[in-house]
Design a protein around this motif. Sequence first.
Motif: not given
Length: 112
Positions: A9-18
């Motif tokens: 979930x943390x990875x998914x939430x940060x994918x936009x800033x990835x």
Amino acid sequence: MPMLGDMLAAARDSSGHFQAWLERSDPELAKEVQRVSTLQGMSPTGYVRAAMSDFNRFASEEDWATLTSSLKTTDDPGTLCLLGMVHWRLTARGCAEHSSIPRGGASAEHRS
């Protein structure tokens, strides 16, 4: 200790800033994500989200074991999961829809 679902979930939430983070931390990988996402008609963020989805659906037990064992040595498991899944998708062989490697590459296996 966070559960794997929390890390994903943390990875998914940060994918936009990835992509912005990746451009600062690993410019070569950022260029590859940009190149492949453009070839596949998606944004870098869309590519990262697809990488997560594909890893979840198609990664082997060995791929999962490699990913989860690497989490022992990081303070940022979400980002590490995201990087691992992106690297996996960039190098997945056999399915032209999920790989930047041509289908005739090293394997005739079709994952999807």
